[in-house]
Design a protein around this motif. Structure first.
Motif: not given
Ligand SMILES: *[C@@H]1O[C@H](CO)[C@@H](O)[C@H](O)[C@H]1NC(C)=O
Ligand SMILES: *[C@@H]1O[C@H](CO)[C@@H](O)[C@H](O)[C@H]1NC(C)=O
Ligand SMILES: *[C@@H]1O[C@H](CO)[C@@H](O)[C@H](O)[C@H]1NC(C)=O
Ligand SMILES: *[C@@H]1O[C@H](CO)[C@@H](O)[C@H](O)[C@H]1NC(C)=O
Length: 564
Positions: A13, A479, A482-483, A486, A547, A550-551, A554
């Motif tokens: 990221i 979170t 999703l992270e 990603l 959330i 934000t994702a 990102n």
């Protein structure tokens, strides 16, 4: 393991260093199609790469007011949502007195409803979604359609307070066809019985041809969560090859009607490294990421040897952490009931042994399948690699639930990378403490507890339902997932499910205010969208939407950096 993963995610990221140190890659010119299409193993749209955060709202086309649909889509868009996944089917066996329906299955025939309360609902949602820059992922049928007896058009059964279309599994689906046209009344007749297949193809023809030239349909999903089994029992002959072959036939059929849109299976993503394949993997899997792609090499696809190695490592780590923290004892439950299922590979967990009749990598290798799908619903499935470490409901062992989700996402990404096609997490969700009274598993017809009553759900055959996680735990898991998606280069992640309020009620519909003379309180209110246990109204909705937003930001950041 979690620690190293977080580092990897952060590294991806915070890309400026990477972008500065790497010479500008020669990105092949993209085709500027307004349809979501494939380019270098990624989604492409209007000449750019397309990745997304989305949400599920199976009920959205069937709200009583178009303004409600538009307002819901506007709220989604404000949260960074660019894809909504919904049902393009709504089968009935009797024409209902109120509300929408798309197909009547009755007296050995099917009739498609072209009217204002029929296919025109789908026109409306696509048109309104386009106004909010949202793409619609349409699912064409459902694995899950339990019917309580007596089933009437207005009510699911006499014991359930839930109106028709309240639950995701009450829109018809595979078992509606099997009940009407099946010879043995086995669920998997849907995949093999020629009469059933031709009735389903007739429906698919009507829907798909209607939107073939509409770019605001993201793609066609053949079915939600296709499996060998459902409430109607499976035969002894259904295997992963049964569903892969059906997928190959139906995806070719859809593409013959509509070459503009991609087709996906919609399956749960169950992996089976050792199952017999119908389709070969590409001869030379990409060893390094394609220039312009956010994908990293994930270290090769899952094989049974790798899986068993991982299970052994996990067992050693669990022993170590149990020694270090004697309270961290794993709670073992009768989750997923895999002992009943027909397992094609032994020594690995039910999500990896073919027992559901799904080999998602073989399905993804089908030529007419454009991208992979998988789901993550730990309240209903186990994603443990180790069959002896099936942990039961998330509230029993939240840390393990979160970690299994991360591992599941990573395994899925590696599997799709070996095939060289994009991947979408089409449903992820956790049931919170506040939502436990409304939770209805996808093969059931009514909530665990009467509406408005909070009590622990006691076990059904799948094991204890549990008490639900806290809102904070849900946010932490979402979170992390999703992270993880990603970081692993997953191109779409779709939360389950969206909630709306202030909706227009109408008697006989699922926003109807009054049922049997009593105000409907199931799900919390008379003007709220259905809550099957995953809705977010009054449950830290703002945090959860934050959330997703934000994702979504990102994803956009990563794309912009990679495009430079
Ligand atoms: C199929 O599902 C039914 C009902 O949920 C269950 O009773 C049965 O054991 C399942 N069969 C297999 C082979 O998993
Ligand atoms: C739901 O699924 C579980 C696990 O397969 C099964 O034991 C149970 O009987 C099912 N319930 C219904 C109503 O089909
Ligand atoms: C949209 O969001 C606003 C602000 O949170 C809320 O008041 C409204 O009820 C929402 N509309 C729908 C249809 O959910
Ligand atoms: C988005 O990126 C920020 C900054 O790296 C990070 O703190 C946050 O957890 C990420 N959120 C999601 C859901 O990806």
């Amino acid at each position: 393991m979690l620690t190293s993963f977080w580092l990897a995610a952060t590294a991806l990221i915070t890309l400026p260093a990477y972008a500065a140190a790497t010479p500008t890659p020669t990105v092949p010119k993209r085709d500027a199609s307004p349809f979501v299409s494939l380019q270098n193993g990624d989604f492409s749209l209007n000449g750019g790469k397309f990745s997304f955060v989305g949400t599920n709202a199976y009920w959205l086309p069937y709200l009583n007011s178009d303004d409600d649909i538009a307002n819901t889509l506007a709220n989604m868009s404000a949260s960074g949502i660019t894809v909504v996944r919904t049902w393009a089917f709504n089968d009935v066996t009797t024409i209902p007195t109120a509300g929408s329906w798309l197909q009547l299955i009755q007296n050995g025939a099917t009739t498609i409803n072209n009217g204002a309360n029929g296919l025109q609902r789908l026109d409306t949602i696509v048109q309104l979604a386009a106004q909010h820059n949202i793409y619609v992922l349409f699912s064409l049928t459902n694995n899950w359609n339990p019917v309580a007896i007596p089933a009437t058009p207005a009510r699911r059964d006499t014991a359930s307070p839930l109106p028709r279309n309240y639950l995701s599994n009450d829109y018809g689906g595979m078992d509606a066809y099997v009940r009407a046209f099946g010879t043995t009344q086995n669920h998997d007749e849907f995949y093999t019985n020629p009469t059933i297949r031709s009735f389903f193809e007739k429906y698919v023809q009507a829907i798909v041809s209607r939107f073939a030239s509409n770019p605001h349909v993201l793609a066609w999903e053949l079915a939600n969560d296709p499996r060998c089994n459902s409430t109607l029992p499976q035969t002894g002959t259904c295997t992963t090859n049964t569903i892969t072959q059906w997928t190959a036939d139906l995806s070719a059929f859809v593409r013959s009607i509509d070459p503009n849109h991609l087709v996906s299976s919609g399956d749960h993503g169950f992996l089976c490294p050792d199952c017999t394949k119908l389709f070969a993997l590409p001869a030379k899997p990409a060893t390094s990421p394609v220039p312009g792609s956010s994908r990293r090499s994930l270290g090769g696809a899952l094989t049974k040897a790798r899986l068993l190695k991982r299970i052994a490592e996990e067992r050693r780590a669990a022993k170590r952490s149990a020694k270090a923290d004697p309270n961290a004892i794993q709670i073992r439950g009768r989750w997923a009931a895999s002992s009943q299922a027909k397992r094609q590979v032994s020594g690995v967990g039910p999500a990896f042994d073919g027992s559901f009749g799904v080999d998602s990598q073989d399905i993804l290798s089908v030529p007419d399948i454009g991208f992979g799908s998988f789901q993550l619903l730990p309240d209903q499935n186990s994603y443990a690699t180790d069959p002896s470490s099936v942990i039961g409901p998330p509230s029993n062992n939240f840390g393990e639930t979160l970690q299994q989700g991360v591992s599941w996402i990573q395994a899925q990404a590696a599997s799709a990378q070996a095939v060289g096609k994009p991947l979408v997490l089409t449903e992820f969700g956790l049931v919170t403490q506040e939502n436990i009274p409304f939770f209805v598993p996808f093969n059931a017809t009514e909530p665990a507890a009467p509406a408005g009553v909070t009590r622990k759900r006691q076990s059904d055959a799948a094991g204890t339902i549990g008490t639900g996680v806290t809102d904070e735990q849900r946010d932490q898991a979402y979170t992390a997932w999703l992270e993880a998606g990603l970081a692993a280069g997953i191109q779409g992640m779709v939360q389950y499910q969206w909630s709306s309020q202030g909706l227009v009620p109408a008697v006989g519909t699922f926003i109807q205010g009054i049922i049997n003379g009593q105000a409907q309180s199931s799900g919390g209110g008379i003007d709220q969208s259905p809550n099957d246990g995953y809705g977010t109204l009054g449950q830290g909705q703002a945090e959860e939407q934050g959330i997703l937003q934000t994702a979504s930001q990102n994803i956009t950041t990563v794309e912009v950096l990679l495009r430079r």
